[in-house]
Scaffold this motif. Structure first.
Motif, PDB file in Angstrom:
ATOM      1  N   VAL A  20       0.850  -1.191   0.000  1.00 30.17           N
ATOM      2  CA  VAL A  20       0.000   0.000   0.000  1.00 30.17           C
ATOM      3  C   VAL A  20       0.885   1.241   0.000  1.00 30.17           C
ATOM      4  N   ASP A  21       0.287   2.373  -0.353  1.00 31.44           N
ATOM      5  CA  ASP A  21       1.025   3.630  -0.433  1.00 31.44           C
ATOM      6  C   ASP A  21       0.977   4.433   0.861  1.00 31.44           C
ATOM      7  N   LEU A  22      -0.046   4.174   1.660  1.00 29.37           N
ATOM      8  CA  LEU A  22      -0.345   5.046   2.794  1.00 29.37           C
ATOM      9  C   LEU A  22      -0.930   4.210   3.922  1.00 29.37           C
ATOM     10  N   ILE A  23      -0.455   4.422   5.156  1.00 26.72           N
ATOM     11  CA  ILE A  23      -0.973   3.690   6.311  1.00 26.72           C
ATOM     12  C   ILE A  23      -1.403   4.688   7.380  1.00 26.72           C
ATOM     13  N   PHE A  24      -2.653   4.575   7.823  1.00 31.03           N
ATOM     14  CA  PHE A  24      -3.171   5.372   8.931  1.00 31.03           C
ATOM     15  C   PHE A  24      -3.177   4.497  10.193  1.00 31.03           C
TER      16      PHE A  24
END
Length: 367
Positions: free
Chosen positions: A117-121
């Motif tokens: 994935v590109d982004l992790i919250f």
């Protein structure tokens, strides 16, 4: 005859060239969520490419409190990116109401589909402060960040300090660990205070944001991401650990070394007898238990090395297997944990008879 052959050959050649041109124009430029893994999320945003994201969190991470599913913070964010920027966001979710960072870490390591994935919250803190102190939280929170980064080395990390978090020492841990790993920390507490609205107006229950509250979450995240993109923020490499005991994975122990009045029930050992015990030997610095929570869930007491540690409830509105945090900061060596059915019941239960159902204990692997 030769003319007819030439025309046929020309027709075939033209058709073949047309196919090649169509492939070049459309096939090679098609963007999917796994496309161009070497580009960062900010490069993809600036190039208007699709972005994949992962949320690891608790009830606020999953958008609980919104009046409608479309009013959850990540759905608002998806719509805005598409409408204003023509960018599609595609999300995966490792979220659970009532979860701690410990359960998030366990669920992440157990997740079957860890595609890049590109982004992790990362959204934790509000529940953690009920079960552990700030130092214990910091160690587990760091382990979660390190595991997320190890699984998704090219992903940008966005840590969210929840609007309802009142324990400042927990917020400081989130900020310090985020800074160490060059994650972008978004503290929603000052955003709520500066909004001009009361907590009652922005939340369902003074904890979980409503649609208006989640709009603030989405707007703040949107601004932060585009600010980072405008500054060409680089994705940080995995930094050395802050704490000495770096996480090396989980180890589950299914078979107890002693049990009294616990009986097999499917994949669980179950008991409704007050004082019934199940005991395990383990080696590790922190420990939890995998239990089945549900409307008939009771309360159990925990003893480690014959010392009382905590009491935990297994009540939940519906049956759900959960990974519950018990203790951390233990000496790196052999320990004994005893789980004992309590005479107390959850104030939420309506059942006259409650029970404890446990499938295993969970501890960290050691060298």
């Amino acid at each position: 005859m030769k003319k007819r052959f030439f025309l046929k050959l020309l027709s075939i050649t033209s058709a073949a060239m047309a196919i090649v041109i169509l492939f070049i124009l459309f096939g090679s430029t098609e963007k999917t969520y796994g496309f161009d893994k070497n580009s960062s999320v900010y490069e993809k945003m600036n190039q208007r490419k699709p972005v994949s994201y992962l949320v690891i969190g608790d009830s606020i991470g999953r958008g609980s409190g919104a009046e409608h599913p479309a009013m959850r913070w990540f759905k608002i964010l998806e719509r805005r990116f598409f409408i204003e920027n023509g960018i599609r966001l595609n999300g995966e979710y490792i979220v659970q109401s009532g979860a701690t960072a410990f359960e998030g870490l366990y669920k992440l390591t157990s997740h079957q589909e860890n595609s890049p994935v590109d982004l992790i919250f990362i959204v934790f803190g509000e529940n953690d402060r009920k079960y552990m102190n700030a130092d214990e939280f910091g160690r587990i929170y760091e382990a979660l960040i390190r595991e997320a980064k190890a699984l998704h080395p090219n992903a940008e990390l966005i840590t969210i300090t929840e609007s309802s978090l009142t324990f400042e020492n927990f917020a400081k841990q989130i900020a310090a660990i985020s800074s160490h790993y060059q994650a972008s920390n978004i503290d929603m507490r000052p955003v709520f205070r500066a909004s001009g609205f009361t907590a009652k107006e922005l939340t369902r229950d003074l904890v979980h944001p409503n649609g208006k509250g989640y709009q603030l979450y989405s707007d703040t995240i949107y601004s932060k991401l585009w600010n980072n993109a405008g500054n060409s923020k680089k994705i940080a490499l995995l930094a050395p650990p802050l704490y000495d005991n770096s996480f090396q994975g989980f180890h589950e122990i299914i078979t107890p070394n002693r049990q009294n009045e616990f009986v097999p029930q499917g994949l669980f050992l179950a008991s409704n007898h007050i004082g019934a015990i199940v005991e395990y030997d383990f080696t590790g610095t922190f420990v939890g238990a995998k239990v089945l929570r549900g409307p008939a869930g009771g309360i159990f007491n925990v003893y480690i090395d014959d010392k009382f540690v905590t009491s935990l409830s297994t009540w939940w509105p519906f049956d759900k297997e959960r990974a519950l945090y018990i203790a951390s900061g233990l000496a790196d060596g052999p320990h004994k944990i005893r789980i004992e059915v309590s005479e107390k019941n959850s104030p939420y239960t309506t059942k006259t008879e409650t029970l404890i159902r446990i499938s295993s204990i969970i501890t960290n692997k050691t060298q």
